[in-house]
Design an enzyme around this catalytic site. Sequence first.
Site, PDB file in Angstrom:
ATOM      1  N   CYS A 294      -0.878   8.703   7.029  1.00 36.83           N
ATOM      2  CA  CYS A 294      -2.248   8.417   6.631  1.00 36.83           C
ATOM      3  C   CYS A 294      -3.108   8.192   7.879  1.00 36.83           C
ATOM      4  O   CYS A 294      -2.639   7.644   8.886  1.00 36.83           O
ATOM      5  CB  CYS A 294      -2.290   7.176   5.749  1.00 36.83           C
ATOM      6  SG  CYS A 294      -1.515   7.396   4.133  1.00 36.83           S
TER       7      CYS A 294
ATOM      8  N   CYS B 253       0.836  -1.199   0.000  1.00 33.20           N
ATOM      9  CA  CYS B 253       0.000   0.000   0.000  1.00 33.20           C
ATOM     10  C   CYS B 253       0.872   1.250   0.000  1.00 33.20           C
ATOM     11  O   CYS B 253       0.622   2.196  -0.755  1.00 33.20           O
ATOM     12  CB  CYS B 253      -0.917  -0.009   1.221  1.00 33.20           C
ATOM     13  SG  CYS B 253      -2.131   1.333   1.241  1.00 33.20           S
ATOM     14  N   CYS B 254       1.907   1.261   0.840  1.00 30.20           N
ATOM     15  CA  CYS B 254       2.824   2.405   0.878  1.00 30.20           C
ATOM     16  C   CYS B 254       3.508   2.612  -0.464  1.00 30.20           C
ATOM     17  O   CYS B 254       3.708   3.748  -0.902  1.00 30.20           O
ATOM     18  CB  CYS B 254       3.883   2.202   1.965  1.00 30.20           C
ATOM     19  SG  CYS B 254       3.306   2.443   3.660  1.00 30.20           S
TER      20      CYS B 254
ATOM     21  N   CYS C  14      -3.384   4.742   9.525  1.00 29.85           N
ATOM     22  CA  CYS C  14      -2.104   4.174   9.941  1.00 29.85           C
ATOM     23  C   CYS C  14      -1.384   5.011  10.992  1.00 29.85           C
ATOM     24  O   CYS C  14      -0.209   4.784  11.268  1.00 29.85           O
ATOM     25  CB  CYS C  14      -1.193   3.998   8.732  1.00 29.85           C
ATOM     26  SG  CYS C  14      -1.868   2.928   7.446  1.00 29.85           S
TER      27      CYS C  14
ATOM     28  N   CYS D 224       8.187   3.791   5.544  1.00 31.91           N
ATOM     29  CA  CYS D 224       7.268   3.409   4.469  1.00 31.91           C
ATOM     30  C   CYS D 224       7.994   3.032   3.189  1.00 31.91           C
ATOM     31  O   CYS D 224       7.369   2.572   2.248  1.00 31.91           O
ATOM     32  CB  CYS D 224       6.296   4.555   4.187  1.00 31.91           C
ATOM     33  SG  CYS D 224       7.114   6.056   3.636  1.00 31.91           S
TER      34      CYS D 224
END
Length: 237
Positions: free
Chosen positions: A198, A115-116, A201, A225
Site C-alpha cells: 500500500c 488495517c491489514c 505503508c 501483513c
Amino acid sequence: MSFEEIKSHLTGLEASQGLAWVGIQFTSGAKFSSALGIEDQVITHLITNHAPSIEIFTLDTGRLFQETYDLLDGTRSRYKVNIKTYFPNDRKVEELLSTKGPNSFYNSVENRKECCFIRKVEPLKRALEDTAVWITGIRAEQSANRGQMQLVEWDAQHKVVKYNPLLNWSEQEVLKFVKEHKVPINTLHSKGFPSIGCAPCTRAVTHGEDPRAGRWWWEATSKECGLHETKDEIRVN
C-alpha cells in the site's frame, strides 16, 4: 490426492513444470494470488504460457500506488488474462476510518495489523474459498520469515496446499527471466522499491537495506501483513 502425494509430485520440478502439473490436476481448484510484485509477474507469465486453467487473482486494498494499477491494466492487456480482484468489506473499512481515522496504522502494531486484516487477510480468505492449491510468489531470500518456508506446505489457516514455485529462485534468476521474456513489472522497482504494498505503508529502500525494509518502515517487527506468517501454518514433512 493427499498432501504427501502433491508434495512428492512437485518436489524437484521446475516452476513451469510444477505449475503445469497443478493446472492439469486441479483445474479450477488452483489459484494464484498476485500482488503484482516482480516474482508474481514471473508466475503470471508462466501460468498464462503453461497452465492457463489456474485462476489469477489480486487484492485491491483501496490504497495501492497508481503505478500498481497501471501494471495491473498492462498485465491484463499483455497476457489477455482476466485477473479477478477482491476488495475489502466496505462496511469494515468505513467503521475503521470513522473510529480511528485514515492513518491509524502508524500509531501501533496492533492498529496496523487491524488495517491489514481488513484490507488483505479477510479478502484473501474469501478468495481462497473452494481452493485446493494456493500458489504464491514467495522467495526464501525475501526475509528471514520466508526463509523458513518450504516449496510445498499445508496452510492450516485456509486449509489449502500452499505452493511457492519460486521459493528457491535467487533475485538474479528472477531479473534474468524478466529481461529474457520482457515481463512487465512495476515502474517503482527502478525507483528503489523492491517490495511494493500500500502507498502509505511503503517507501523506497537505500543501498544495502533489506528488500522489505521499506514495508511498514516505522516498525521493528517481522515485516509481514498476516498473509504468510509461518506461525499460522502446520508443516507436514
